[in-house]
Design a protein around this motif. Structure first.
Motif, PDB file in Angstrom:
ATOM      1  N   UNK A 498      51.646 -61.722  -4.400  1.00 23.90           N
ATOM      2  CA  UNK A 498      50.531 -61.052  -4.856  1.00 23.90           C
ATOM      3  C   UNK A 498      50.618 -59.683  -5.679  1.00 23.90           C
ATOM      4  N   UNK A 499      51.641 -58.849  -4.932  1.00 24.44           N
ATOM      5  CA  UNK A 499      51.886 -57.668  -5.671  1.00 24.44           C
ATOM      6  C   UNK A 499      52.556 -57.690  -7.018  1.00 24.44           C
ATOM      7  N   UNK A 500      53.581 -58.870  -7.050  1.00 26.09           N
ATOM      8  CA  UNK A 500      54.179 -59.141  -8.354  1.00 26.09           C
ATOM      9  C   UNK A 500      53.266 -59.677  -9.429  1.00 26.09           C
ATOM     10  N   UNK A 501      52.233 -60.394  -9.088  1.00 25.35           N
ATOM     11  CA  UNK A 501      51.388 -60.795 -10.086  1.00 25.35           C
ATOM     12  C   UNK A 501      50.392 -59.474 -10.538  1.00 25.35           C
ATOM     13  N   UNK A 502      49.996 -58.734  -9.779  1.00 29.26           N
ATOM     14  CA  UNK A 502      49.203 -57.528 -10.137  1.00 29.26           C
ATOM     15  C   UNK A 502      49.978 -56.693 -11.029  1.00 29.26           C
ATOM     16  N   UNK A 503      51.311 -56.581 -10.821  1.00 31.10           N
ATOM     17  CA  UNK A 503      52.316 -55.829 -11.637  1.00 31.10           C
ATOM     18  C   UNK A 503      52.269 -56.561 -13.128  1.00 31.10           C
ATOM     19  N   UNK A 504      52.719 -57.695 -12.859  1.00 30.23           N
ATOM     20  CA  UNK A 504      53.418 -58.204 -14.096  1.00 30.23           C
ATOM     21  C   UNK A 504      52.707 -59.271 -14.815  1.00 30.23           C
ATOM     22  N   UNK A 505      51.493 -59.858 -14.302  1.00 31.62           N
ATOM     23  CA  UNK A 505      50.672 -60.657 -15.209  1.00 31.62           C
ATOM     24  C   UNK A 505      50.199 -60.131 -16.595  1.00 31.62           C
ATOM     25  N   UNK A 506      50.065 -61.136 -17.505  1.00 31.23           N
ATOM     26  CA  UNK A 506      49.807 -60.643 -18.979  1.00 31.23           C
ATOM     27  C   UNK A 506      48.474 -60.092 -18.943  1.00 31.23           C
ATOM     28  N   UNK A 507      47.299 -60.727 -18.372  1.00 31.77           N
ATOM     29  CA  UNK A 507      46.029 -60.352 -18.866  1.00 31.77           C
ATOM     30  C   UNK A 507      45.136 -60.087 -17.317  1.00 31.77           C
ATOM     31  N   UNK A 508      44.263 -59.702 -17.609  1.00 33.98           N
ATOM     32  CA  UNK A 508      43.501 -59.119 -16.405  1.00 33.98           C
ATOM     33  C   UNK A 508      43.074 -60.102 -15.241  1.00 33.98           C
TER      34      UNK A 508
END
Lengths: 611, 160
Positions: A498-508
C-alpha cells in the motif's frame, strides 16, 4: 384550452427520478395530470424529474408534493391518485395516512421542511431540485436562473469574477478539494487560445449519485456555472462528459442545452454582450479511470482514457493541449449562487477551511437513505443518526465509508468528526465526490476492503506498474484472508504494498487505491486478525469463515427463518426450536435477517473441532 | 427495442457512422451507437468505422476492450445487469448474482446458449437508495431478494 392560460393556483410535484420511477411514479404523474386536465381544475401538474432520494427519501418514494400548501406525501401508490386529486388538489384537505411518519415520535409531519431528514439540510447545489421542472427553462429563470450570468456580463470584469470565486473559498466538489478560484486564475493567466471549459459528469464511485441528480434535476445550473467560468477565462467551447449509463441525465442535459441556445444564453453574442460560448455533450464509455481529469480529456479526444503524468497542469495544457478548466458537476452548480449572493455569504456557511455545503448520497445500512446537502463541518453523528435516522433494526453502527474506492472507512470512535475536506483526509479517508455508505455489525470490513480492491483491479487502466501489479497482489492477499487462507505477515505485507502505491503510482486513482485497505487495517486490525488467526468472520459475511447456528436458548420457535431459507436447510417444530442443516446452508444470512430474537448466530470455523 | 442482426446487412451501421464527421473525437460516440444498435460491435461494422475515421483496426480493438460499454461478443435478448456498487454490495447483491448463476447456468459476462439472457455485474447504477438493484434491459427492479429473482425470470419467460 383556456384553462392552461390561467395562472396555476396549485402545483403538484411528482418525483420522477430514477428511484421513484422504479416505484412507478410515472403512472402517478400521468394519472394526476389526466384528472386535472379533464376536470379543468385550476391547478397544473408539473413533471419534476429528479434522482433517487433527492426529494429526500426514495426509501419512502414515490413522493408527491403539493404547493403552495407545502404538503409532502410519500409512499404514494397509483391507487391514491383519485383521493389526492379530490381532497388535496380540488380541496384543501390533507390525507394524513400519506404524510411522512416520523419514526422517533410516531407523528405524521405535513411539510417536508419539518422532517428530521430535511431540517438540518442546507440546499445550495440542490436548491432547485424537487422544486422545478428540469425541462422548463422558465422554471429555472423564475428562481433567479441566468441572473448571475447577466450580472457578470453587465457589471463584472473577468478578473472580478475570478476574485469573487477565489474569495468564496469554493473547493472542487469532485474529490480532492482544489480551490476553484485558483484553478480559474491559473488558466486565465495563460495566454494561449482556444481555451476549454469541461464538466466532469463521469460519476463513477460506486454508492454515489449526487451529480446524476443535479444533471437530471437542474441542468441549467451546471450550464450557467460553466458560462460564468468561460467568461472569466475567455473560453468559447465547453464539454460535459456524462456517464452513458445515466440516460435521464443525458436526455435532460441535451434538452436544457437546446433551450439555452434558443433563449440566447448559449451560442454567439450571448445576451447581446458579444460573448460566444457553446457546450457539447460527450458520452462516457464506462471506465472508472475516466473520472480522472487527464483520462477524461483523453476520452473526449476520442482516445483510450488513460491518465498522463501531470508535469504540466491541465490549466496550461489540457484538452487538445490547450488551457482547460475542468470542474465537477456539483462545483459548477454552486457557482451561480456565489455570484448572486456574494463570497461573504458563501463563507458564512460551512467551516473555515471548507466553506459552503456538500451533497452526500447517504446509503447502506441507514434508515433514511437518500441525497442530502449539509453545511461543511457537520458531524458524522448528525448525518447518520439525526438525518439518516440511525441504523435499521437498531443494529450497531460499525463504520462509514466515504470517498468511494479512493476513500476509507471511519469507525464509530470518530463519529463526532466534523465533515470537511481536511478532517476526513486526516482520518485516513477523504471527501471524495460524496458517497457515504453506512455499515453495521453485519458488514465485514475485510470483505469491504476486498470489494474495493476488486473494483480497482478491474478499473486500473494498466498504464503504470505500481497500480496494475500492486492492486492485483493486494487483492490476492485479501481474497486469501476472506477464504480462510490468511497467513501471518499478511497485514504487514498489505501495508508495505500500500505504501508503495501511494508513493509510486502515476495518477490520483492509483495513489489513493490502497486507502480502503489501509484505513480498515488502521481501525479494524482486530477483525483482520480474527480472519487470519481464528478463521472467524465476526460479521458472518465471509462464507468460508462463517457457520450459522440457532441458539436453542434464544429460539422461540416462530419458524420464520425456515420459511425464508431459500434452500430449506432449516427444520424444526413450531413453538419449539429450529436447527440449521450446515451441509445445506449457503450462508446467505436470510435467517439471521429474519429472526426477531437474535437467535441466529455465527460461530465461525474455529469451533469446528470442539463441535 | 429489438437488436439489429448482422444478417440485415450493414446499412444501419453505415447510416450511424455517416452521421459523424471524420474526426477522431467522434470515434467513441460512433462505437457506442453501433453497440446500442447491434448489442455488440460486429467485425464487419468495425471495418466500416476503420475506413470512415482512417484509424487502424488495432486502435478500435483497444477502445473496444478498454471501455466497458463496448463488447466484441453478441449479448442476449435480455441483458440482466446486477448492480454491485457498494450500497448494493453490502445489501447482498452478490447473493443475487449467485442465484442468477444457479438459475441461468452462466457466469457474469456470459450469455445463455439460446441467446436469451446475458448476465452482467455493473459498478453503480446510482439507485443506491433502493439497493440492491437489478436492471433488465431498461426496467429497474429495486430491493430485489434472492426469492424475487426466480419470479422475475419466470415472468420474462412467460412473456416469450
Amino acid at each position: 384550452m383556456l384553462m392552461f392560460k390561467r395562472k396555476p393556483v396549485k402545483t403538484v410535484l411528482v418525483c420522477c427520478g430514477t428511484g421513484c420511477l422504479a416505484n412507478n411514479s410515472r403512472a402517478i404523474y400521468e394519472g394526476l395530470k389526466k384528472r386535472i386536465e379533464e376536470s379543468g381544475a385550476r391547478a397544473s401538474i408539473r413533471p419534476v424529474t429528479k434522482a433517487t432520494g433527492c426529494n429526500g427519501l426514495c426509501e419512502r418514494g414515490p413522493i408527491v408534493k403539493i404547493q403552495p400548501d407545502d404538503i409532502f406525501y410519500c409512499g404514494v401508490k397509483a391507487t391514491d391518485v383519485d383521493e389526492i386529486f379530490e381532497r388535496s388538489v380540488l380541496n384543501d384537505e390533507i390525507i394524513t395516512r400519506l404524510l411522512y411518519l416520523d419514526s422517533s415520535t410516531g407523528e405524521r409531519v405535513k411539510s417536508h421542511r419539518d422532517t428530521e431528514f430535511y431540517k438540518r439540510q442546507h440546499k445550495i447545489a440542490l436548491r432547485n431540485i424537487g422544486e422545478i421542472d428540469p425541462a422548463s427553462i422558465d422554471d429555472y429563470i423564475e428562481r433567479d436562473g441566468y441572473r448571475a450570468l447577466e450580472k457578470v456580463l453587465t457589471t463584472m470584469s473577468p478578473q472580478e469574477v475570478i476574485d469573487e470565486i477565489e474569495k468564496s473559498g469554493l473547493r472542487g466538489r469532485g474529490g480532492a478539494g482544489f480551490p476553484t478560484g485558483v484553478k480559474w486564475k491559473q488558466c486565465a493567466r495563460v495566454d494561449v487560445f482556444p481555451k476549454y471549459v469541461v464538466c466532469n459528469g463521469d460519476e463513477g464511485d460506486p454508492g454515489a449519485f449526487m451529480d446524476r441528480s443535479i444533471m437530471e434535476g437542474d441542468p441549467h445550473s451546471v450550464i450557467e456555472g460553466m458560462l460564468i467560468c468561460a467568461y472569466a477565462i475567455g473560453a468559447e467551447r465547453g464539454f460535459i462528459y456524462i456517464r452513458d449509463e445515466y440516460a435521464l441525465a443525458l436526455k435532460n442535459m441535451a434538452a436544457a442545452l437546446e433551450e439555452a441556445r434558443k433563449r440566447g444564453f448559449l451560442g454567439r453574442n450571448i445576451l447581446q454582450k458579444g460573448m460566444n460560448f457553446d457546450i457539447e455533450i460527450v458520452r462516457g464509455g464506462g471506465a472508472f479511470v475516466c473520472g480522472e481529469s487527464t483520462a477524461l480529456m483523453a476520452s473526449i479526444e476520442g482516445r483510450v482514457g488513460e491518465p498522463r503524468v501531470k508535469y504540466i497542469r491541465s490549466v496550461e495544457r489540457g484538452l487538445w493541449d490547450k488551457p482547460t478548466v475542468l470542474n465537477n458537476v456539483e462545483t459548477w452548480a454552486n457557482v451561480p449562487v456565489i455570484i448572486n449572493r456574494g463570497a461573504q455569504w458563501f463563507r458564512s456557511i460551512g467551516s473555515e477551511g471548507s466553506p459552503g455545503t456538500k451533497v452526500f448520497s447517504l446509503v447502506g445500512k441507514v434508515k433514511n437513505t437518500g441525497l442530502i446537502e449539509v453545511p461543511m463541518g457537520i458531524t458524522l453523528r448528525e448525518i447518520i443518526f439525526s438525518i439518516g435516522g440511525g441504523i435499521p433494526r437498531d443494529r450497531e453502527f460499525k463504520a462509514v465509508q466515504t470517498g468511494g474506492p479512493s476513500g476509507g472507512c471511519i469507525p464509530k470512535e470518530l463519529l463526532d468528526l466534523p465533515v470537511d475536506f481536511d478532517s476526513l483526509t486526516e482520518s485516513g479517508s477523504m471527501m471524495g465526490s460524496g458517497g457515504m455508505i453506512v455499515m453495521d455489525e453485519t458488514t465485514c470490513m475485510v470483505e469491504v476492503a476486498r470489494y474495493y480492491l476488486q473494483f480497482l483491479a478491474e478499473e486500473s487502466c494498466g498504464k503504470c506498474v505500481p497500480c496494475r501489479e500492486g492492486i492485483k497482489q493486494m487483492l490476492g492477499i485479501l481474497e486469501d484472508i476472506c477464504a480462510g487462507r490468511g497467513r501471518e505477515g499478511d497485514i504487514e505485507l498489505l501495508l508495505d504494498i500500500g505504501a508503495t502505491l501511494q508513493e509510486a503510482a502515476l495518477c490520483g486513482l492509483g495513489k489513493t487505491a490502497p486507502n480502503p485497505v489501509l484505513s480498515t487495517i488502521r481501525y479494524f486490525r482486530e477483525e483482520y486478525r480474527e480472519h487470519i488467526q481464528n478463521k472467524y468472520c465476526p460479521a458472518g459475511v465471509c462464507k468460508e469463515l462463517t457457520v450459522f447456528y440457532i441458539d436453542q436458548e434464544a429460539c422461540r420457535g416462530c419458524g420464520l427463518c425456515a420459511q425464508k431459507c431459500p434452500l430449506g436447510a432449516i427444520s424444526g417444530e413450531r413453538r419449539r426450536t429450529y436447527t440449521i442443516d450446515e451441509t445445506k446452508c449457503i450462508k446467505c444470512g436470510q435467517c439471521r435477517d429474519t429472526c426477531r430474537f437474535g437467535a441466529v448466530k455465527n460461530r465461525g470455523r474455529r469451533h469446528d473441532n470442539n463441535h | 427495442m429489438p437488436a439489429g442482426s448482422i444478417e440485415e446487412g450493414l446499412s444501419q451501421a453505415k447510416e450511424i457512422i455517416g452521421k459523424y464527421p471524420r474526426e477522431q473525437r467522434f470515434l467513441l460516440a460512433a462505437l457506442q451507437d453501433i453497440q446500442k444498435h447491434y448489442n455488440y460491435l460486429p467485425r464487419e461494422a468495425l471495418a466500416l468505422v476503420q475506413e470512415h475515421f482512417s484509424v487502424p483496426m488495432s486502435r478500435l480493438y483497444s477502445m473496444a476492450t478498454f471501455y466497458k460499454a463496448l463488447t466484441l461478443k453478441p449479448k442476449g435478448k435480455y441483458v440482466i445487469k446486477v448492480c454491485d456498487g457498494t450500497a448494493c454490495h453490502i445489501r447482498g447483491s452478490s447473493l443475487l448474482v449467485e442465484e442468477l448463476q444457479r438459475l441461468l447456468r452462466i457466469a457474469p459476462g456470459e450469455t445463455t446458449t439460446d441467446g436469451k439472457f446475458s448476465l452482467e455485474t455493473v459498478n453503480c447504477l446510482g439507485s443506491c437508495a433502493i439497493a440492491p438493484v437489478m436492471v433488465i434491459n431498461d426496467q429497474y427492479y429495486g430491493r430485489v431478494t434472492t426469492a424475487a429473482v426466480g419470479k422475475i425470470l419466470e415472468d420474462l419467460e412467460a412473456k416469450e
